[in-house]
Design a protein around this motif. Structure first.
Motif, mmCIF file in Angstrom:
data_model
loop_
_atom_site.group_PDB
_atom_site.id
_atom_site.type_symbol
_atom_site.label_atom_id
_atom_site.label_comp_id
_atom_site.label_asym_id
_atom_site.label_seq_id
_atom_site.Cartn_x
_atom_site.Cartn_y
_atom_site.Cartn_z
ATOM 1 N N GLN A 1 -13.919 -41.075 40.544
ATOM 2 C CA GLN A 1 -12.608 -40.748 41.100
ATOM 3 C C GLN A 1 -11.596 -41.861 40.821
ATOM 4 N N VAL A 2 -10.364 -41.426 40.530
ATOM 5 C CA VAL A 2 -9.260 -42.353 40.304
ATOM 6 C C VAL A 2 -8.127 -41.954 41.251
ATOM 7 N N PRO A 3 -8.186 -42.385 42.512
ATOM 8 C CA PRO A 3 -7.113 -42.046 43.450
ATOM 9 C C PRO A 3 -5.838 -42.814 43.106
ATOM 10 N N MET A 4 -4.691 -42.140 43.207
ATOM 11 C CA MET A 4 -3.415 -42.758 42.860
ATOM 12 C C MET A 4 -2.425 -42.608 44.008
ATOM 13 N N LEU A 5 -1.721 -43.676 44.325
ATOM 14 C CA LEU A 5 -0.734 -43.635 45.394
ATOM 15 C C LEU A 5 0.381 -42.653 45.056
ATOM 16 N N PRO A 6 0.856 -41.876 46.021
ATOM 17 C CA PRO A 6 1.922 -40.904 45.750
ATOM 18 C C PRO A 6 3.228 -41.529 45.263
ATOM 19 N N ILE A 7 3.471 -42.808 45.558
ATOM 20 C CA ILE A 7 4.727 -43.434 45.161
ATOM 21 C C ILE A 7 4.762 -43.799 43.682
ATOM 22 N N VAL A 10 1.342 -43.798 36.230
ATOM 23 C CA VAL A 10 0.357 -42.707 36.163
ATOM 24 C C VAL A 10 -0.134 -42.511 34.734
ATOM 25 N N THR A 11 0.783 -42.571 33.783
ATOM 26 C CA THR A 11 0.392 -42.422 32.375
ATOM 27 C C THR A 11 -0.544 -43.544 31.954
ATOM 28 N N PHE A 12 -0.198 -44.773 32.313
ATOM 29 C CA PHE A 12 -1.044 -45.915 31.953
ATOM 30 C C PHE A 12 -2.432 -45.778 32.560
ATOM 31 N N MET A 13 -2.507 -45.461 33.850
ATOM 32 C CA MET A 13 -3.794 -45.373 34.529
ATOM 33 C C MET A 13 -4.663 -44.266 33.950
ATOM 34 N N CYS A 14 -4.074 -43.087 33.741
ATOM 35 C CA CYS A 14 -4.853 -41.969 33.203
ATOM 36 C C CYS A 14 -5.387 -42.281 31.810
ATOM 37 N N ARG A 15 -4.537 -42.871 31.003
ATOM 38 C CA ARG A 15 -4.962 -43.182 29.631
ATOM 39 C C ARG A 15 -6.056 -44.249 29.621
ATOM 40 N N GLN A 16 -5.848 -45.319 30.387
ATOM 41 C CA GLN A 16 -6.827 -46.406 30.373
ATOM 42 C C GLN A 16 -8.163 -45.967 30.952
ATOM 43 N N ALA A 17 -8.122 -45.171 32.031
ATOM 44 C CA ALA A 17 -9.359 -44.744 32.699
ATOM 45 C C ALA A 17 -10.040 -43.580 31.995
ATOM 46 N N ALA A 73 4.162 -31.776 39.775
ATOM 47 C CA ALA A 73 3.669 -30.890 38.720
ATOM 48 C C ALA A 73 4.338 -31.231 37.387
ATOM 49 N N GLY A 74 5.640 -31.501 37.453
ATOM 50 C CA GLY A 74 6.342 -31.893 36.232
ATOM 51 C C GLY A 74 5.830 -33.207 35.673
ATOM 52 N N LEU A 75 5.542 -34.152 36.569
ATOM 53 C CA LEU A 75 4.976 -35.435 36.141
ATOM 54 C C LEU A 75 3.630 -35.221 35.462
ATOM 55 N N ALA A 76 2.758 -34.453 36.102
ATOM 56 C CA ALA A 76 1.420 -34.209 35.550
ATOM 57 C C ALA A 76 1.502 -33.506 34.192
ATOM 58 N N GLN A 77 2.430 -32.569 34.084
ATOM 59 C CA GLN A 77 2.604 -31.862 32.816
ATOM 60 C C GLN A 77 3.002 -32.829 31.706
ATOM 61 N N ASP A 78 3.907 -33.747 32.025
ATOM 62 C CA ASP A 78 4.340 -34.737 31.031
ATOM 63 C C ASP A 78 3.190 -35.675 30.649
#
Length: 515
Positions: A86-92, A98-105, A122-127
């Motif tokens: 699991q990679v929990p991410m703070l809502p802020i 988010v892009t850096f964390m997802c890519r690195q992990a 949703a727009g953030l996740a899509q991007d």
């Protein structure tokens, strides 16, 4: 379970708790929803079924950026059941982080809400997915939608139960990029067990989840509650608007840090004789400095034993902690003694261990310690030859073992318990056309713990930059509002050493003296 029948994973503790007290109330939220441990288990199994249908399997890397809701807790437990990483991410957090964390992990799946707090997740996740940082993304189903999901009844295979990588928690450090600390279930459980002992938690306790559940502290509290059978009051946003509901829930241990405790005290003063938390045993927290009078104020205004705090960080949570039975002078001024199995040493600049009451860098080792960073290149500087984590914090241990934290080597500002990289803020501000030089420092603040102050030298023939203008510039250039300086001071030049490094402690001294 291990060979002795002792649970060694979070999910096995959940199964154990359901077998012990299935009908005991576990989760209560500000909207009046309530779930027993059995109902919590059932909902988690439904979310696990949904995840299985998406193709999530053991070792899959799943990031989730969600507010603190019961649905988020169900999802977290479901991922524990599947044995995902699991990679929990703070809502802020926003696009860059988010892009850096997802890519690195190497995230396989990112789970978000459609919208929350006026932000389009949703727009953030899509991007993020479109940029190839994660393989896919999904919206978290509501409880109504998940109700028709097939319950997952599979028993996960755990070849490394409790010891393998199961969590990646990102934290801001002295560099611009976040650092991902890799944790095993066993570290989370060991931390929770030590906290349970210090606070003497039982099934009779009610604890509010006041900080983001995606923080490592949220997962530790989940483990703690499952171990002890205590109840959790869940709230999405911390404000005094929910204090009456917290009071009605019968909170007994109020957390979770200086900022929160100060809000309770302010609210209690408005209530006069009526207690905010009639059943309060103590308050607790960590992650930020505490005023020396906070413990006394808790005892006199809120009641209970006082403020029982601890010391740790994402890489090594709650390494030390006070207990309910410690003397008031230690509760007021220290962060307690090492948890069972934890080792604390204080070293000088050359790494030599110092004696009692000598001030130096705090180094930690023991069962709470992370497995290392996602970027293993960071491990060399983070750990010494004996496996101790170099915290970058300055402190001392007295002859009886109590730790006092007195400062930081790391250039990090801790605002309301959140780490802010001074370098990242400086990097942004340095691009302002009206600023010739900048240094960002943390100043002590009663409300925030620390506030960020931008010490700036105006460019030639340019007027001073106001705080509002600077905030707009920072946000326009990618900073979160929480990262923006909350004070600006103008200098003709910044003090530096012979090599040109800004002397930040000198800046702090000048501001403290009014110079």
């Amino acid at each position: 379970m291990n060979k002795l029948g002792v649970p060694t994973s979070i999910w096995s503790h959940i199964e154990n708790r359901v077998s012990l007290t299935p009908e005991k109330q576990f989760l209560v939220d500000e909207f009046g929803r309530s779930y027993s441990f059995k109902e919590f288990y059932q909902e988690a199994c439904k979310y696990a079924g949904w995840l299985r249908a998406l193709g999530v399997v053991e070792e899959a890397r799943v990031a989730w950026q969600l507010p603190t809701r019961v649905e988020s807790i169900f999802l977290c437990a479901a991922l524990c059941k599947i044995n995902a990483v699991q990679v929990p991410m703070l809502p802020i957090l926003r696009h860059r982080e988010v892009t850096f964390m997802c890519r690195q992990a190497g995230v396989d799946l990112l789970i978000v809400m459609n919208e929350w707090g006026g932000f389009d997740y949703a727009g953030l996740a899509q991007d993020v997915a479109a940029e190839g940082a994660c393989r896919r993304w999904e919206l978290l189903p509501s409880l109504e939608d998940i109700g028709c999901a097939q319950m997952d009844t599979k028993n996960p295979v755990r070849t490394e139960e409790g010891d393998g990588e199961r969590w990646i928690f990102y934290t801001s450090g002295t560099t611009s990029d976040p650092k991902g600390a890799r944790h095993a279930d066993r570290a989370i459980l060991s931390t929770a067990m030590g906290m349970n002992a210090c606070l003497e938690l039982t099934a009779a306790d009610v604890v509010p989840m006041v900080f983001p559940f995606t923080h490592i502290g949220g997962i530790i509290w989940l483990a703690s509650m499952v171990m002890t059978g205590s109840a959790c009051f869940v709230l999405e946003r911390f404000s005094d608007k929910v204090f009456p509901a917290m009071s009605a829930a019968g909170v007994t241990v109020a957390g979770a840090g200086t900022v929160f405790i100060q809000e309770y005290i302010r609210y209690q003063k408005r209530l006069d004789e009526q207690p905010l938390f009639a059943s309060l045993r103590c308050t607790t927290g960590g992650g930020a400095s505490k005023p020396p009078n906070l413990h006394r104020d808790v005892r006199e205004i809120l009641g209970g034993r006082g403020y029982v705090s601890g010391y740790g960080m994402t890489e090594c949570p709650i390494a030390t902690m006070n207990t309910l039975h410690d003397p008031d002078r230690q509760l007021a001024a220290t962060e307690g003694r090492p948890m069972p199995g934890m080792l604390v040493k204080i070293v000088d600049r050359d790494g030599r261990q110092l004696g009692p009451n000598d001030e130096g860098e705090i180094c930690l080792k023991g069962p709470h310690l992370c497995l290392g960073y996602v970027d293993s290149a960071l491990d060399t500087d983070a750990f010494d030859a004996d496996g101790y984590l170099r915290t970058g914090d300055i402190g001392c241990v007295n002859a009886d073992g109590w730790l006092s934290v007195t400062g930081r080597i790391k250039d990090v500002i801790i605002r309301k318990g959140e780490n802010i990289s001074a370098k990242r803020v400086e990097d942004v501000i340095s691009g302002h056309p009206a600023i010739d030089a900048v240094s960002v420092i943390g100043l002590a603040d009663e409300e925030r713990g620390e506030m960020a102050c931008a010490c700036v030298v105006p460019a030639n023939n340019m007027g001073p930059v106001g705080l509002a203008e600077l905030e707009d510039f920072c946000i326009a250039n990618g900073l979160r509002r929480q990262e923006c300086p909350e004070r600006v001071e103008v200098f003709t030049s910044l003090p530096t050493n012979a090599s040109g490094k800004v002397l930040k402690e000198e800046l702090k001294r000048q501001l403290a003296s009014g110079g």
